[in-house]
Write an enzyme that holds these catalytic residues in place. Structure first.
Site, PDB file in Angstrom:
ATOM      1  N   ILE A  63     -14.627  -1.372   3.636  1.00  0.00           N
ATOM      2  CA  ILE A  63     -14.661  -0.854   2.272  1.00  0.00           C
ATOM      3  C   ILE A  63     -13.259  -1.125   1.725  1.00  0.00           C
ATOM      4  CG2 ILE A  63     -14.050   1.503   3.017  1.00  0.00           C
ATOM      5  CD1 ILE A  63     -15.682   2.589   0.679  1.00  0.00           C
ATOM      6  N   SER A  64     -13.183  -1.665   0.538  1.00  0.00           N
ATOM      7  CA  SER A  64     -11.888  -2.048  -0.019  1.00  0.00           C
ATOM      8  C   SER A  64     -10.986  -0.835  -0.246  1.00  0.00           C
ATOM      9  CB  SER A  64     -12.075  -2.789  -1.341  1.00  0.00           C
ATOM     10  OG  SER A  64     -12.733  -4.008  -1.137  1.00  0.00           O
ATOM     11  N   GLN A  65      -9.709  -1.095  -0.196  1.00  0.00           N
ATOM     12  CA  GLN A  65      -8.696  -0.088  -0.509  1.00  0.00           C
ATOM     13  C   GLN A  65      -8.933   0.420  -1.930  1.00  0.00           C
ATOM     14  OE1 GLN A  65      -4.823  -1.888  -0.461  1.00  0.00           O
ATOM     15  NE2 GLN A  65      -3.785  -0.024  -1.139  1.00  0.00           N
TER      16      GLN A  65
END
Length: 142
Positions: A63-65
């Protein structure tokens, strides 16, 4: 403090941190405050959901930052900021767990998101349905 208010407090802290890091769009920060990022993670990692980190979601994906999600969204909507109207259709390549899809749904008439990994596609579909996000169309394709 119940679980819901605890997570709301953490979402508020995350939005404040992103603002300190340079996210200026009130609408994007409001979306970060609204979307429960912990729901997109396995329970073992949910306690870290509101840290500004990319986290594993399985299948060698992350999951992206949150800063990256917020910045990409801010750049996408920057020309729409004054008009108060949502973007039309938005194409997202790589649904992953669906968090960016959920954020984009707040700014778009429709989000079309494609994921090639079937288990991630299915999980995202269920989470977005549980969140009652109806303007996202998820496709399993390569």
């Amino acid at each position: 403090m119940n679980d819901t208010s605890k997570h709301q407090g953490l979402r508020n802290q995350l939005a404040n941190l992103l603002e300190e890091k340079g996210i200026i769009s009130k609408n994007v920060l409001d979306a970060i405050r609204l979307i429960p990022r912990h729901l997109f993670l396995d329970e073992a990692l949910a306690s870290r959901a509101y840290e500004d980190l990319a986290l594993p979601i399985g299948h060698q994906q992350t999951i992206s930052q949150p800063y990256i999600v917020a910045r990409m969204t801010e750049l996408l909507i920057q020309n729409e900021r004054l008009s108060q109207r949502p973007l039309g259709a938005v194409l997202e390549i790589g649904t992953g767990c669906g968090y960016q899809t959920a954020i984009l749904s707040k700014f778009s008439e429709k989000v079309i998101s494609i994921e090639s990994i079937k288990p991630l596609h299915e999980k995202a579909k269920h989470i977005l349905k549980d969140l009652k996000i109806r303007n996202a169309e998820l496709l399993h394709d390569d």
